[in-house]
Design a protein around this motif. Structure first.
Motif, short mmCIF file in Angstrom:
data_model
loop_
_atom_site.label_atom_id
_atom_site.label_comp_id
_atom_site.label_asym_id
_atom_site.label_seq_id
_atom_site.Cartn_x
_atom_site.Cartn_y
_atom_site.Cartn_z
N GLU A 19 0.84 -1.21 0.00
CA GLU A 19 0.00 0.00 0.00
C GLU A 19 0.87 1.26 0.00
N ALA A 20 1.96 1.23 0.77
CA ALA A 20 2.89 2.37 0.79
C ALA A 20 3.54 2.53 -0.58
N LEU A 21 3.91 1.42 -1.21
CA LEU A 21 4.48 1.45 -2.56
C LEU A 21 3.49 2.05 -3.54
N ALA A 27 2.16 9.15 -6.22
CA ALA A 27 2.71 10.49 -5.94
C ALA A 27 3.77 10.86 -6.98
N ASN A 28 4.63 9.92 -7.34
CA ASN A 28 5.67 10.18 -8.35
C ASN A 28 5.04 10.44 -9.72
N ALA A 32 5.33 13.96 -11.69
CA ALA A 32 5.93 14.02 -13.03
C ALA A 32 4.97 14.61 -14.06
N LYS A 33 3.77 14.98 -13.61
CA LYS A 33 2.75 15.58 -14.48
C LYS A 33 2.38 14.66 -15.64
N ASP A 142 12.29 7.13 -12.39
CA ASP A 142 11.95 7.71 -11.09
C ASP A 142 10.46 7.60 -10.73
N ILE A 143 9.71 6.80 -11.47
CA ILE A 143 8.29 6.66 -11.14
C ILE A 143 8.09 5.45 -10.24
#
Length: 182
Positions: A19-21, A27-28, A32-33, A142-143
Motif C-alpha cells: 500500500e505504501a508502494l 505520488a511520483n 511528473a505531471k 523515477d516513477i
C-alpha cells in the motif's frame, strides 16, 4: 514450542508495504505531471495472495518510465490521442474555414474540433512513426523502479526482524539436558 510470528504477521507487513508502494508510485506519477484522465493511477491496486502480494496496474503502466516505442497502434488511436488532449487540458488553436458557411454548405466540424482533430492526428502520427517523446528521450527511472527496490528491501528487513525476534524467543525457551533453561 509455540511460534508467535504468523502468516498473518507476514501478510500484514506485505499489505502495509505494498500500500505504501502504491501511494509513492502514484505520488511520483502525479509529480511528473503524467496524469491525464487518471485511469492509470486509479488502476493501481494491491492484492494479497496466499503466497505473497501483487501490485496490479493497467496494461500501459510500464510505459510510465519507458515511454511507447514506434510501431503498431490500437484501433482509433487518433481518437484516443484526441481524448488524451482533452483530459490533459492542452490548449489547441482552432482552424478556421477559408469560406463562410452558406445555405448550401454547412461545415461538419467547428473550428475548435478541426484544430483538435488536426493536433490529435499529428501526435498520433508522430507516436506511430517515432514513439513518444519520453521513449525518444531515453525514458526515466523515477516513477516506480526505485520505489520497488525500496519496498523489497523494507519487506526483507521487516520480515527478517520478525523472524530474528522469533529465533531469540526460541533460544530463550530452550532447556539444557538437565531440564533447566539455558
Amino acid at each position: 514450542m509455540e511460534m508467535t510470528a504468523t502468516r498473518a504477521d507476514v501478510q500484514k507487513i506485505l499489505g502495509d508495504e505494498l500500500e505504501a508502494l502504491r501511494s509513492r508510485i502514484i505520488a511520483n506519477h502525479v509529480a511528473a505531471k503524467q496524469v491525464a484522465s487518471g485511469r492509470t493511477k486509479d488502476s493501481i491496486k494491491v492484492e494479497l495472495t496466499e503466497n505473497g502480494g501483487i501490485l496490479w496496474g493497467r496494461f500501459p503502466f510500464g510505459t510510465l518510465e519507458t515511454g511507447r516505442r514506434a510501431g503498431r497502434t490500437p484501433h482509433n488511436f487518433t481518437g484516443i490521442i484526441r481524448q488524451w488532449i482533452i483530459d490533459k487540458g492542452i490548449s489547441v488553436p482552432p482552424i478556421q474555414y477559408i469560406r463562410e458557411p452558406s445555405k448550401r454548405w454547412k461545415p461538419k466540424y467547428t473550428p475548435q474540433e478541426r484544430g483538435l482533430m488536426s493536433m490529435a492526428g499529428a501526435i498520433a502520427h508522430k507516436i506511430k512513426t517515432e514513439g513518444t517523446k519520453l521513449y525518444r528521450e531515453g525514458g526515466r527511472n523515477d516513477i516506480y523502479s526505485p520505489e520497488v527496490e525500496k519496498t523489497v528491501n523494507s519487506i526483507t528487513d521487516r520480515v527478517g526482524l520478525l523472524f530474528e525476534q522469533e529465533v531469540e524467543h526460541i533460544n530463550l525457551n530452550t532447556k539444557n539436558e538437565d531440564g533447566h533453561n539455558k
